[in-house]
Design a protein around this motif. Sequence first.
Motif, PDB file in Angstrom:
ATOM      1  N   GLN A 102       0.804  -1.209   0.000  1.00 32.92           N
ATOM      2  CA  GLN A 102       0.000   0.000   0.000  1.00 32.92           C
ATOM      3  C   GLN A 102       0.845   1.271   0.000  1.00 32.92           C
ATOM      4  OE1 GLN A 102      -3.433   0.302  -0.187  1.00 32.92           O
ATOM      5  NE2 GLN A 102      -3.301  -1.887  -0.645  1.00 32.92           N
ATOM      6  N   SER A 103       2.135   1.142   0.322  1.00 25.84           N
ATOM      7  CA  SER A 103       3.038   2.306   0.390  1.00 25.84           C
ATOM      8  C   SER A 103       2.497   3.362   1.349  1.00 25.84           C
ATOM      9  CB  SER A 103       3.264   2.919  -0.998  1.00 25.84           C
ATOM     10  OG  SER A 103       3.912   2.006  -1.833  1.00 25.84           O
ATOM     11  N   HIS A 104       1.902   2.913   2.440  1.00 22.96           N
ATOM     12  CA  HIS A 104       1.316   3.846   3.400  1.00 22.96           C
ATOM     13  C   HIS A 104       1.255   3.167   4.756  1.00 22.96           C
ATOM     14  CE1 HIS A 104      -1.456   6.975   4.940  1.00 22.96           C
ATOM     15  NE2 HIS A 104      -0.947   7.695   3.958  1.00 22.96           N
ATOM     16  N   LEU A 105       1.490   3.958   5.806  1.00 22.27           N
ATOM     17  CA  LEU A 105       1.490   3.420   7.158  1.00 22.27           C
ATOM     18  C   LEU A 105       0.095   3.270   7.744  1.00 22.27           C
ATOM     19  CD1 LEU A 105       4.506   5.377   8.686  1.00 22.27           C
ATOM     20  CD2 LEU A 105       4.431   2.952   8.127  1.00 22.27           C
ATOM     21  N   SER A 106      -0.893   3.940   7.161  1.00 21.31           N
ATOM     22  CA  SER A 106      -2.254   3.870   7.676  1.00 21.31           C
ATOM     23  C   SER A 106      -3.232   3.773   6.513  1.00 21.31           C
ATOM     24  CB  SER A 106      -2.568   5.099   8.541  1.00 21.31           C
ATOM     25  OG  SER A 106      -3.881   5.019   9.061  1.00 21.31           O
ATOM     26  N   PRO A 107      -3.356   2.592   5.880  1.00 16.65           N
ATOM     27  CA  PRO A 107      -4.268   2.440   4.738  1.00 16.65           C
ATOM     28  C   PRO A 107      -5.705   2.190   5.187  1.00 16.65           C
ATOM     29  CG  PRO A 107      -3.083   0.402   5.086  1.00 16.65           C
ATOM     30  CD  PRO A 107      -2.574   1.359   6.131  1.00 16.65           C
ATOM     31  N   PHE A 108      -6.264   3.118   5.928  1.00 14.57           N
ATOM     32  CA  PHE A 108      -7.603   2.992   6.469  1.00 14.57           C
ATOM     33  C   PHE A 108      -8.402   4.243   6.138  1.00 14.57           C
ATOM     34  CE2 PHE A 108      -4.712   0.762   9.417  1.00 14.57           C
ATOM     35  CZ  PHE A 108      -5.199  -0.533   9.292  1.00 14.57           C
ATOM     36  N   PRO A 109      -9.734   4.146   6.194  1.00 22.34           N
ATOM     37  CA  PRO A 109     -10.538   5.368   6.074  1.00 22.34           C
ATOM     38  C   PRO A 109     -10.300   6.283   7.267  1.00 22.34           C
ATOM     39  CG  PRO A 109     -11.867   3.385   5.698  1.00 22.34           C
ATOM     40  CD  PRO A 109     -10.556   2.927   6.247  1.00 22.34           C
ATOM     41  N   LEU A 110     -10.619   7.548   7.097  1.00 29.38           N
ATOM     42  CA  LEU A 110     -10.418   8.514   8.177  1.00 29.38           C
ATOM     43  C   LEU A 110     -11.321   8.236   9.363  1.00 29.38           C
ATOM     44  CD1 LEU A 110     -10.011  11.844   6.160  1.00 29.38           C
ATOM     45  CD2 LEU A 110      -8.253  10.278   7.001  1.00 29.38           C
ATOM     46  N   SER A 111     -12.414   7.528   9.148  1.00 25.99           N
ATOM     47  CA  SER A 111     -13.281   7.174  10.271  1.00 25.99           C
ATOM     48  C   SER A 111     -12.670   6.092  11.143  1.00 25.99           C
ATOM     49  CB  SER A 111     -14.647   6.704   9.751  1.00 25.99           C
ATOM     50  OG  SER A 111     -14.487   5.588   8.879  1.00 25.99           O
ATOM     51  N   VAL A 112     -11.775   5.293  10.576  1.00 28.13           N
ATOM     52  CA  VAL A 112     -11.103   4.233  11.342  1.00 28.13           C
ATOM     53  C   VAL A 112      -9.815   4.740  11.961  1.00 28.13           C
ATOM     54  CG1 VAL A 112     -10.075   1.933  11.188  1.00 28.13           C
ATOM     55  CG2 VAL A 112     -12.140   2.476   9.879  1.00 28.13           C
ATOM     56  N   ARG A 113      -9.020   5.482  11.195  1.00 30.50           N
ATOM     57  CA  ARG A 113      -7.772   6.058  11.703  1.00 30.50           C
ATOM     58  C   ARG A 113      -7.680   7.488  11.215  1.00 30.50           C
ATOM     59  NH1 ARG A 113      -4.631   7.282  15.578  1.00 30.50           N
ATOM     60  NH2 ARG A 113      -2.745   6.062  15.821  1.00 30.50           N
ATOM     61  N   PRO A 114      -8.010   8.471  12.054  1.00 28.04           N
ATOM     62  CA  PRO A 114      -7.977   9.871  11.596  1.00 28.04           C
ATOM     63  C   PRO A 114      -6.563  10.330  11.300  1.00 28.04           C
ATOM     64  CG  PRO A 114      -8.389   9.756  13.954  1.00 28.04           C
ATOM     65  CD  PRO A 114      -8.431   8.350  13.451  1.00 28.04           C
ATOM     66  N   LEU A 115      -6.467  11.219  10.317  1.00 23.64           N
ATOM     67  CA  LEU A 115      -5.189  11.789   9.894  1.00 23.64           C
ATOM     68  C   LEU A 115      -5.354  13.287   9.730  1.00 23.64           C
ATOM     69  CD1 LEU A 115      -4.137   9.293   7.047  1.00 23.64           C
ATOM     70  CD2 LEU A 115      -3.435   9.219   9.431  1.00 23.64           C
ATOM     71  N   HIS A 116      -4.251  14.004   9.925  1.00 19.65           N
ATOM     72  CA  HIS A 116      -4.204  15.413   9.553  1.00 19.65           C
ATOM     73  C   HIS A 116      -4.039  15.485   8.041  1.00 19.65           C
ATOM     74  CE1 HIS A 116      -4.170  16.987  13.615  1.00 19.65           C
ATOM     75  NE2 HIS A 116      -3.156  16.205  13.948  1.00 19.65           N
ATOM     76  N   TRP A 117      -4.991  16.078   7.366  1.00 23.69           N
ATOM     77  CA  TRP A 117      -5.040  15.999   5.908  1.00 23.69           C
ATOM     78  C   TRP A 117      -3.777  16.535   5.256  1.00 23.69           C
ATOM     79  CZ3 TRP A 117     -10.571  18.546   5.557  1.00 23.69           C
ATOM     80  CH2 TRP A 117     -11.480  17.699   6.175  1.00 23.69           C
ATOM     81  N   ASP A 118      -3.300  17.669   5.718  1.00 25.20           N
ATOM     82  CA  ASP A 118      -2.140  18.296   5.081  1.00 25.20           C
ATOM     83  C   ASP A 118      -0.820  17.657   5.478  1.00 25.20           C
ATOM     84  OD1 ASP A 118      -3.674  19.990   3.654  1.00 25.20           O
ATOM     85  OD2 ASP A 118      -2.929  21.850   4.541  1.00 25.20           O
ATOM     86  N   PHE A 119      -0.822  16.782   6.472  1.00 21.22           N
ATOM     87  CA  PHE A 119       0.419  16.143   6.912  1.00 21.22           C
ATOM     88  C   PHE A 119       0.365  14.623   6.725  1.00 21.22           C
ATOM     89  CE2 PHE A 119       0.195  20.110   9.282  1.00 21.22           C
ATOM     90  CZ  PHE A 119       1.455  20.627   9.079  1.00 21.22           C
ATOM     91  N   ALA A 120      -0.614  14.153   5.944  1.00 18.49           N
ATOM     92  CA  ALA A 120      -0.707  12.720   5.703  1.00 18.49           C
ATOM     93  C   ALA A 120       0.441  12.210   4.845  1.00 18.49           C
ATOM     94  CB  ALA A 120      -2.039  12.393   5.038  1.00 18.49           C
ATOM     95  N   HIS A 121       1.141  13.107   4.146  1.00 23.38           N
ATOM     96  CA  HIS A 121       2.278  12.662   3.330  1.00 23.38           C
ATOM     97  C   HIS A 121       3.401  12.091   4.177  1.00 23.38           C
ATOM     98  CE1 HIS A 121       3.243  16.798   4.543  1.00 23.38           C
ATOM     99  NE2 HIS A 121       4.502  16.410   4.503  1.00 23.38           N
ATOM    100  N   ALA A 122       3.428  12.426   5.470  1.00 20.33           N
ATOM    101  CA  ALA A 122       4.478  11.901   6.340  1.00 20.33           C
ATOM    102  C   ALA A 122       4.316  10.401   6.579  1.00 20.33           C
ATOM    103  CB  ALA A 122       4.479  12.638   7.675  1.00 20.33           C
ATOM    104  N   LEU A 123       3.146   9.832   6.250  1.00 22.17           N
ATOM    105  CA  LEU A 123       2.911   8.403   6.435  1.00 22.17           C
ATOM    106  C   LEU A 123       3.147   7.603   5.168  1.00 22.17           C
ATOM    107  CD1 LEU A 123       1.030   9.901   8.699  1.00 22.17           C
ATOM    108  CD2 LEU A 123      -0.008   7.665   8.895  1.00 22.17           C
ATOM    109  N   ASN A 124       3.569   8.256   4.100  1.00 21.00           N
ATOM    110  CA  ASN A 124       3.840   7.538   2.851  1.00 21.00           C
ATOM    111  C   ASN A 124       5.079   6.659   2.992  1.00 21.00           C
ATOM    112  OD1 ASN A 124       1.654   8.721   1.558  1.00 21.00           O
ATOM    113  ND2 ASN A 124       2.867  10.406   0.733  1.00 21.00           N
ATOM    114  N   LEU A 125       5.027   5.518   2.352  1.00 18.75           N
ATOM    115  CA  LEU A 125       6.165   4.605   2.295  1.00 18.75           C
ATOM    116  C   LEU A 125       6.658   4.483   0.858  1.00 18.75           C
ATOM    117  CD1 LEU A 125       5.124   1.739   4.743  1.00 18.75           C
ATOM    118  CD2 LEU A 125       6.749   3.587   5.143  1.00 18.75           C
ATOM    119  N   TYR A 126       6.728   5.605   0.183  1.00 17.61           N
ATOM    120  CA  TYR A 126       7.236   5.618  -1.183  1.00 17.61           C
ATOM    121  C   TYR A 126       8.261   6.739  -1.304  1.00 17.61           C
ATOM    122  CZ  TYR A 126       7.381   5.349  -6.248  1.00 17.61           C
ATOM    123  OH  TYR A 126       7.798   5.184  -7.539  1.00 17.61           O
TER     124      TYR A 126
END
Length: 785
Positions: free
Chosen positions: A699-723
């Motif tokens: 998935q190249s991502h540390l949190s491949p879930f909907p925001l209702s399951v694992r909330p993320l800061h929208w503008d800082f979600a790039h920090a969870l990328n694994l690419y």
Amino acid sequence: MATSRRPEKPSALLENPIPSSSPAFGTPVHPINPRKTAPIRAPPALKPAPKPTVLPILLPPATLRPLAFRTFTKKHNLTLTSSALQSLASFIGRQCGSGWREEGLAEKVLEEVAKSWKKCSGHVIVEGDGDMLKGILKTLEGSMVGGRIAPASGLSRQTSFNFASGTDGQDTGALGSRPPLDSNTSFGMSGLEVEDKEEEEEFLKDPREWMKVVGAFDQPKLIYNVTQKHFDKSTTKPSLFPAPSHKTDLFRQRYHVVHQRILRNETFQAPTFSAARSATLNRTGSVSTSQTNTITPIANLLGRSGSTHLLLGMLVVSPTGTLALSDLTGTIALDLQHARPIPENGAYFAPGMIVLVDGSYEEDYGNPASGSNSTLGGIGGIGGTIGGKFIGFSVGQPPAERRTTTLGGGSEESDKNSLQGPAFGWTDFLGLGSERATGTKMTRLASKLLQPTSTYNIVMASDLHLDIPSTLSALRTLLRTYTPAPSDPHPVYPLAIVLMGNFSSKASLAGVPGAGSIEYKEHFDSLAGVLADFPQLVAHTSLIFVPGDNDAWPSAFSGGAAVPLPRKEVPSMFTNRIRRAVVEANREVWGAGKAKGKEGEVIWTTNPSRLSWFGVKGELAILRDDVLTRLHRTSIRFSEPEQDDEEGMPDATAVLTEESQEAMDVDPPNRPPVNAAEQEQLDSDTQSARALTRTLLSQSHLSPFPLSVRPLHWDFAHALNLYPLPTALVVADTDAPAFVVKYCGCTVMNPGPIDESGGRGRREGRARWVEFDVGKGVGIVRSEE
């Protein structure tokens, strides 16, 4: 008596000094008159080569500050004032232009200025208001060509910047007397080369000098440009309160990254030549007859009922509660009643993940396409839900891409076998330089400092509950293990010790009895007392602390529930005692003199964060989250496969099966990889570790879930990328077993709770952690009493 007169010589003999060739044989003295030739003209002067032009830029001083601090303060023990930093930023922006970072031009200029300042002045503070720095920059300006310092300009370390008065008592002004051109100090073996190497080797004896922690809020935000097929740096400043459209961009960027990665995979590339010719041009030496796969957009399914397609989209739950697949063009309902995952028990499939689905489309003519918007905010085609359903035959994770394929920098064998070069070799994903710009230099430094016979470990422990006495005992066991004996002539210390939360077993500051602010600070004071008992270890390593969900401040309003990621570090008001303990350890070990290596330090970072060594040479992604529990709670359950499923399997399903059989090494490192037949015989812990590893890296991502399951800061979600894929990944999961798995060149580790008495196994009095060898790229789970 008459005297005979000797005949006079002809005038030609007087004018031409060339004698006769053979006077003894009666040949005339000058049978042929000498030929008059035109004078030889000098060749026309060659025009000088045009000097390369540099486009000046406006370089902010804050952007140059980290590089200037590392050069002046860390390496030369000089202190820069704000006026000096402003002068250097203006000079570098004007002379070096946009290549000041990527081409390393600014580093060479700063190095030259720092050494010239030390030669000409004994002051520790570099001031920008005086004439000294202005004279150095003025002299350096005349020696720069195309943003670089000209090597033939006579800028030697001993004689170039001599601003003191001359030997005759007269002030020389800018440049002192230069040595003659034939001297050894002007060209060749001058101090410009020899002294640089000596000082560089003296400064780089400790590999920790090249380690850097990059917080989640400090990582640059890159946006994939679909048109030009590269990453652009975001022009807007990230915010904790962004516009609503940024929520859609979050998932759109995830889809673009996975989609472009798949299109560059050899399985999804259309052949240029015929099948026979392409088989002969196969660089791997094997003949491949498999059919090329094509991803069909969901909007293109209309009018193609009964046909088989391969779709790439995100698993979503529709408003009616049914499972659907969504991409940039539309949404289609899924029927996975007879589908099977690829591989069996090898990965998790949950809503929010981008997956490959192979199946057949059945159109429902009585239910036209609705006008509801797709989850990804469709930008083409219908942009809504398509009538009918897609019957899936198989569901698989998108194939992962190795780090060497994305950035380059691999071995020559891997480069020869690859059909294409690195995809993003010039892209700086962490703000530490790209592979093409700094990879060669960093590889040379790493090979020089990381000796093959030595170990350079990074130690990682999780669930450091400071309010439980057995956890502090386990921490003492860990610190005692890596403290060398006093009689050891060559002590070896770990490069870094990463301690991850939760630092409290209860939600601190949430009104829970015994978990207030006073108690929370006292827990860290107890940790400082433990660290004070190991001054030698603390003074030779870096302590890195990563918070959890029970730590301040988010736990004050979440009560220990999932808080948006990324999250900031533990506030300094609770950790002052630990900082003082590290300072006291450095003073006790190193004394007032200069340390032979880098002193011990303590770093409080974000969750997640990155730890890099030698720039792009190595990268360790750190995450403290219960990912496996969330996957078990939200993943899709497939029906048991039938025996005759393999016979009628479509071509796309066969490709998914082949792609999924990537060799996966499990701790211990010498254990051979298993195939699909042996997968069923593995224990449940090993299967969970492999499935978790394959899911996150695909998935190249540390949190491949909907925001209702694992909330993320929208503008800082790039920090969870694994690419691109990091060199190693630490997922501190309490409920997952402790493991070390290597997949696609990335080592994925889970240390588990440091105190085994409270975790899986219930083994009293034992401490458990994970260590990763940076030089060998090998991780191992350790357990000591």
